[in-house]
Design a protein around this motif. Structure first.
Motif, short mmCIF file in Angstrom:
data_model
loop_
_atom_site.label_atom_id
_atom_site.label_comp_id
_atom_site.label_asym_id
_atom_site.label_seq_id
_atom_site.Cartn_x
_atom_site.Cartn_y
_atom_site.Cartn_z
N THR A 286 0.81 -1.22 0.00
CA THR A 286 0.00 0.00 0.00
C THR A 286 0.85 1.27 0.00
OG1 THR A 286 -0.19 -0.08 2.41
CG2 THR A 286 -1.94 -1.14 1.12
N GLN A 287 2.08 1.19 0.48
CA GLN A 287 2.93 2.37 0.53
C GLN A 287 3.69 2.64 -0.77
OE1 GLN A 287 5.36 1.84 4.04
NE2 GLN A 287 3.64 2.15 5.44
N LEU A 288 3.58 1.75 -1.74
CA LEU A 288 4.22 1.99 -3.03
C LEU A 288 3.47 3.09 -3.79
CD1 LEU A 288 4.86 -1.65 -4.32
CD2 LEU A 288 6.54 -0.08 -3.33
N ASP A 289 4.21 3.84 -4.61
CA ASP A 289 3.57 4.83 -5.47
C ASP A 289 2.63 4.14 -6.46
OD1 ASP A 289 4.97 6.87 -4.26
OD2 ASP A 289 6.47 7.05 -5.85
N ALA A 290 1.46 4.71 -6.63
CA ALA A 290 0.49 4.17 -7.59
C ALA A 290 0.67 4.84 -8.94
CB ALA A 290 -0.93 4.41 -7.08
N VAL A 291 0.73 4.03 -10.00
CA VAL A 291 0.90 4.55 -11.35
C VAL A 291 -0.05 3.81 -12.30
CG1 VAL A 291 3.34 5.09 -10.95
CG2 VAL A 291 2.71 2.90 -12.01
N GLU A 292 -0.18 4.34 -13.51
CA GLU A 292 -0.90 3.64 -14.56
C GLU A 292 0.10 3.06 -15.55
OE1 GLU A 292 -3.90 6.08 -16.32
OE2 GLU A 292 -4.94 6.38 -14.41
N GLY A 293 -0.32 2.01 -16.26
CA GLY A 293 0.58 1.35 -17.19
C GLY A 293 -0.02 1.20 -18.57
N ILE A 294 0.84 1.00 -19.54
CA ILE A 294 0.43 0.57 -20.87
C ILE A 294 1.12 -0.75 -21.17
CG2 ILE A 294 -0.08 2.86 -21.78
CD1 ILE A 294 2.65 2.75 -23.24
N SER A 295 0.40 -1.63 -21.86
CA SER A 295 0.96 -2.90 -22.31
C SER A 295 1.09 -2.84 -23.82
CB SER A 295 0.08 -4.07 -21.89
OG SER A 295 0.05 -4.19 -20.49
N VAL A 296 2.25 -3.22 -24.31
CA VAL A 296 2.56 -3.04 -25.73
C VAL A 296 3.07 -4.33 -26.34
CG1 VAL A 296 3.12 -0.59 -25.42
CG2 VAL A 296 4.94 -2.29 -25.21
N ASN A 297 2.94 -4.43 -27.65
CA ASN A 297 3.55 -5.52 -28.40
C ASN A 297 4.93 -5.13 -28.91
OD1 ASN A 297 1.42 -7.49 -28.26
ND2 ASN A 297 0.26 -6.21 -29.68
N LYS A 298 5.18 -3.84 -29.00
CA LYS A 298 6.47 -3.33 -29.44
C LYS A 298 6.92 -2.26 -28.45
CE LYS A 298 6.62 -0.36 -32.81
NZ LYS A 298 6.54 0.24 -34.17
N VAL A 299 8.00 -2.53 -27.74
CA VAL A 299 8.52 -1.57 -26.77
C VAL A 299 8.98 -0.32 -27.52
CG1 VAL A 299 10.36 -1.14 -25.11
CG2 VAL A 299 9.17 -3.35 -25.11
N HIS A 300 8.60 0.84 -27.00
CA HIS A 300 8.93 2.09 -27.68
C HIS A 300 10.42 2.40 -27.56
CE1 HIS A 300 4.57 2.44 -27.23
NE2 HIS A 300 4.62 3.19 -28.30
N GLY A 301 11.03 2.78 -28.70
CA GLY A 301 12.47 3.03 -28.69
C GLY A 301 12.92 4.03 -29.73
#
Length: 208
Positions: free
Chosen positions: A117-132
Protein backbone atom coordinates in the motif's frame (compact mmCIF):
# COMPACT_ATOMS: atom_id res chain seq x y z
CA UNK A 1 -4.95 -16.72 1.62
CA UNK A 2 -3.81 -18.64 -1.43
CA UNK A 3 -1.53 -16.48 -3.61
CA UNK A 4 -0.27 -17.00 -7.15
CA UNK A 5 2.86 -15.12 -8.23
CA UNK A 6 2.75 -14.45 -11.98
CA UNK A 7 5.82 -13.50 -14.02
CA UNK A 8 6.60 -13.44 -17.71
CA UNK A 9 9.98 -15.18 -17.41
CA UNK A 10 11.64 -17.44 -14.88
CA UNK A 11 14.65 -15.12 -15.03
CA UNK A 12 12.63 -12.40 -13.29
CA UNK A 13 11.88 -14.48 -10.17
CA UNK A 14 14.71 -17.04 -10.28
CA UNK A 15 16.40 -15.91 -7.08
CA UNK A 16 13.14 -16.28 -5.14
CA UNK A 17 11.98 -19.68 -6.41
CA UNK A 18 13.56 -21.56 -3.46
CA UNK A 19 11.77 -19.13 -1.12
CA UNK A 20 8.44 -19.68 -2.87
CA UNK A 21 8.89 -23.42 -2.65
CA UNK A 22 9.80 -23.24 1.04
CA UNK A 23 6.70 -21.19 1.85
CA UNK A 24 4.53 -23.23 -0.55
CA UNK A 25 3.53 -20.24 -2.66
CA UNK A 26 2.46 -21.10 -6.19
CA UNK A 27 4.05 -19.30 -9.12
CA UNK A 28 3.36 -19.21 -12.85
CA UNK A 29 5.74 -18.40 -15.70
CA UNK A 30 3.55 -17.26 -18.57
CA UNK A 31 5.97 -16.31 -21.33
CA UNK A 32 6.50 -12.83 -22.70
CA UNK A 33 3.65 -10.75 -24.11
CA UNK A 34 -0.08 -10.39 -23.76
CA UNK A 35 -1.05 -13.48 -25.76
CA UNK A 36 1.20 -15.81 -23.78
CA UNK A 37 0.09 -14.26 -20.49
CA UNK A 38 -3.61 -14.57 -21.26
CA UNK A 39 -3.31 -18.18 -22.39
CA UNK A 40 -1.12 -19.40 -19.51
CA UNK A 41 -3.05 -17.60 -16.78
CA UNK A 42 -6.40 -18.61 -18.25
CA UNK A 43 -5.32 -22.25 -18.23
CA UNK A 44 -4.15 -22.06 -14.62
CA UNK A 45 -7.30 -20.33 -13.38
CA UNK A 46 -9.45 -22.97 -15.09
CA UNK A 47 -7.79 -25.60 -12.88
CA UNK A 48 -6.90 -23.80 -9.64
CA UNK A 49 -8.59 -21.25 -7.39
CA UNK A 50 -6.68 -18.39 -5.77
CA UNK A 51 -7.51 -15.60 -3.35
CA UNK A 52 -4.98 -13.18 -4.87
CA UNK A 53 -2.95 -12.95 -8.07
CA UNK A 54 0.29 -10.95 -7.95
CA UNK A 55 1.91 -9.96 -11.24
CA UNK A 56 5.57 -9.01 -10.84
CA UNK A 57 8.09 -7.87 -13.42
CA UNK A 58 10.22 -5.07 -14.75
CA UNK A 59 9.07 -2.03 -16.71
CA UNK A 60 10.18 1.11 -18.46
CA UNK A 61 9.02 4.52 -17.26
CA UNK A 62 8.24 7.81 -18.93
CA UNK A 63 9.00 9.64 -15.68
CA UNK A 64 12.50 11.22 -15.71
CA UNK A 65 12.32 11.82 -11.95
CA UNK A 66 12.27 8.08 -11.27
CA UNK A 67 15.35 6.07 -10.35
CA UNK A 68 16.19 2.66 -11.74
CA UNK A 69 15.03 0.05 -9.26
CA UNK A 70 12.06 2.09 -8.06
CA UNK A 71 9.06 -0.08 -7.24
CA UNK A 72 5.54 0.97 -8.25
CA UNK A 73 2.07 -0.53 -7.97
CA UNK A 74 0.05 -0.42 -11.16
CA UNK A 75 -3.57 0.44 -10.48
CA UNK A 76 -4.71 0.61 -14.11
CA UNK A 77 -3.22 -0.90 -17.26
CA UNK A 78 -4.31 -0.55 -20.86
CA UNK A 79 -3.67 -2.36 -24.11
CA UNK A 80 -2.01 0.54 -25.88
CA UNK A 81 -3.67 1.71 -29.11
CA UNK A 82 -6.17 -1.13 -29.24
CA UNK A 83 -8.54 0.01 -31.97
CA UNK A 84 -8.37 1.38 -35.49
CA UNK A 85 -6.87 4.16 -37.56
CA UNK A 86 -9.19 6.56 -39.37
CA UNK A 87 -7.31 8.85 -41.77
CA UNK A 88 -4.50 9.46 -39.31
CA UNK A 89 -6.69 9.55 -36.21
CA UNK A 90 -6.86 6.79 -33.63
CA UNK A 91 -10.26 5.31 -32.76
CA UNK A 92 -10.34 3.31 -29.51
CA UNK A 93 -11.91 -0.12 -29.20
CA UNK A 94 -14.42 1.46 -26.79
CA UNK A 95 -15.49 4.01 -29.40
CA UNK A 96 -15.80 1.25 -31.97
CA UNK A 97 -18.06 -0.59 -29.56
CA UNK A 98 -16.15 -3.85 -29.59
CA UNK A 99 -14.74 -4.10 -26.07
CA UNK A 100 -12.42 -2.50 -23.56
CA UNK A 101 -8.72 -1.69 -23.51
CA UNK A 102 -8.27 -0.67 -19.86
CA UNK A 103 -8.35 -2.90 -16.80
CA UNK A 104 -7.80 -2.23 -13.10
CA UNK A 105 -6.23 -3.83 -10.07
CA UNK A 106 -8.83 -5.40 -7.80
CA UNK A 107 -7.96 -5.55 -4.11
CA UNK A 108 -9.08 -8.41 -1.87
CA UNK A 109 -11.42 -7.78 1.03
CA UNK A 110 -8.60 -8.35 3.51
CA UNK A 111 -6.14 -5.49 4.04
CA UNK A 112 -2.91 -5.81 2.07
CA UNK A 113 0.36 -5.16 3.96
CA UNK A 114 2.11 -1.77 3.97
CA UNK A 115 4.87 -3.07 1.70
CA UNK A 116 2.23 -2.89 -1.04
CA UNK A 117 0.00 0.00 0.00
CA UNK A 118 2.93 2.37 0.53
CA UNK A 119 4.22 1.99 -3.03
CA UNK A 120 3.57 4.83 -5.47
CA UNK A 121 0.49 4.17 -7.59
CA UNK A 122 0.90 4.55 -11.35
CA UNK A 123 -0.90 3.64 -14.56
CA UNK A 124 0.58 1.35 -17.19
CA UNK A 125 0.43 0.57 -20.87
CA UNK A 126 0.96 -2.90 -22.31
CA UNK A 127 2.56 -3.04 -25.73
CA UNK A 128 3.55 -5.52 -28.40
CA UNK A 129 6.47 -3.33 -29.44
CA UNK A 130 8.52 -1.57 -26.77
CA UNK A 131 8.93 2.09 -27.68
CA UNK A 132 12.47 3.03 -28.69
CA UNK A 133 12.38 5.93 -31.16
CA UNK A 134 12.13 9.67 -30.61
CA UNK A 135 8.97 9.95 -32.72
CA UNK A 136 6.98 7.22 -30.98
CA UNK A 137 8.11 8.34 -27.52
CA UNK A 138 7.10 11.91 -28.33
CA UNK A 139 3.60 10.63 -29.12
CA UNK A 140 3.49 8.85 -25.75
CA UNK A 141 4.52 12.00 -23.90
CA UNK A 142 1.80 13.98 -25.64
CA UNK A 143 -1.01 11.60 -24.69
CA UNK A 144 -0.03 9.90 -21.43
CA UNK A 145 0.78 10.93 -17.88
CA UNK A 146 4.55 11.20 -17.27
CA UNK A 147 4.14 8.68 -14.43
CA UNK A 148 3.08 5.96 -16.91
CA UNK A 149 5.06 2.73 -17.05
CA UNK A 150 5.39 0.35 -20.00
CA UNK A 151 5.32 -3.44 -19.97
CA UNK A 152 4.26 -6.24 -22.31
CA UNK A 153 1.88 -8.17 -20.04
CA UNK A 154 0.11 -6.07 -17.40
CA UNK A 155 -3.18 -5.39 -19.17
CA UNK A 156 -3.59 -9.05 -20.15
CA UNK A 157 -2.97 -10.05 -16.54
CA UNK A 158 -5.66 -7.68 -15.26
CA UNK A 159 -8.01 -8.80 -18.04
CA UNK A 160 -7.73 -12.47 -17.03
CA UNK A 161 -8.21 -11.64 -13.37
CA UNK A 162 -11.30 -9.56 -14.19
CA UNK A 163 -12.79 -12.33 -16.31
CA UNK A 164 -12.17 -14.89 -13.57
CA UNK A 165 -13.32 -12.52 -10.82
CA UNK A 166 -10.13 -12.95 -8.79
CA UNK A 167 -8.44 -10.10 -6.85
CA UNK A 168 -5.24 -9.07 -8.58
CA UNK A 169 -2.39 -6.60 -8.09
CA UNK A 170 0.61 -5.71 -10.23
CA UNK A 171 3.99 -4.48 -9.01
CA UNK A 172 6.82 -3.45 -11.33
CA UNK A 173 10.44 -2.51 -10.79
CA UNK A 174 11.82 0.19 -13.08
CA UNK A 175 14.61 -1.24 -15.23
CA UNK A 176 14.89 1.54 -17.82
CA UNK A 177 13.56 4.82 -19.04
CA UNK A 178 11.40 4.90 -22.15
CA UNK A 179 13.89 6.58 -24.46
CA UNK A 180 15.58 5.90 -27.80
CA UNK A 181 16.78 2.33 -27.27
CA UNK A 182 20.09 2.18 -25.41
CA UNK A 183 20.50 -0.94 -23.30
CA UNK A 184 23.66 0.49 -21.73
CA UNK A 185 21.40 2.76 -19.70
CA UNK A 186 19.33 -0.13 -18.37
CA UNK A 187 19.91 -1.87 -15.05
CA UNK A 188 17.90 -5.07 -15.13
CA UNK A 189 19.91 -6.93 -12.44
CA UNK A 190 19.37 -4.16 -9.90
CA UNK A 191 15.68 -3.84 -10.79
CA UNK A 192 15.19 -7.59 -10.36
CA UNK A 193 17.02 -7.61 -7.05
CA UNK A 194 14.70 -4.91 -5.71
CA UNK A 195 11.65 -6.69 -7.14
CA UNK A 196 12.48 -10.06 -5.61
CA UNK A 197 13.22 -8.53 -2.23
CA UNK A 198 9.85 -6.79 -2.42
CA UNK A 199 7.67 -9.80 -3.11
CA UNK A 200 9.44 -11.97 -0.56
CA UNK A 201 8.73 -9.26 2.01
CA UNK A 202 5.15 -9.00 0.76
CA UNK A 203 4.62 -12.72 1.36
CA UNK A 204 6.20 -12.58 4.81
CA UNK A 205 4.13 -9.54 5.86
CA UNK A 206 0.99 -11.09 4.47
CA UNK A 207 1.52 -14.28 6.48
CA UNK A 208 2.22 -12.48 9.75
Amino acid sequence: MKILIVAATEFEIAESIPFLQEYQVDYLITGVGMTATAFALGQRLAKESYDLLVNVGIAGTLDPSRSLGDLVRVTKDQIYQFGAEDKGNFVSIETLGFGHSSFHAVLPETQLPPVYTQLDAVEGISVNKVHGSEQSISELNQTLSPQTIESMEGAAFFYCATQANVPAIQVRSISNFVEPRNTKNWNIPYALSKLNHWFREFILQHRS
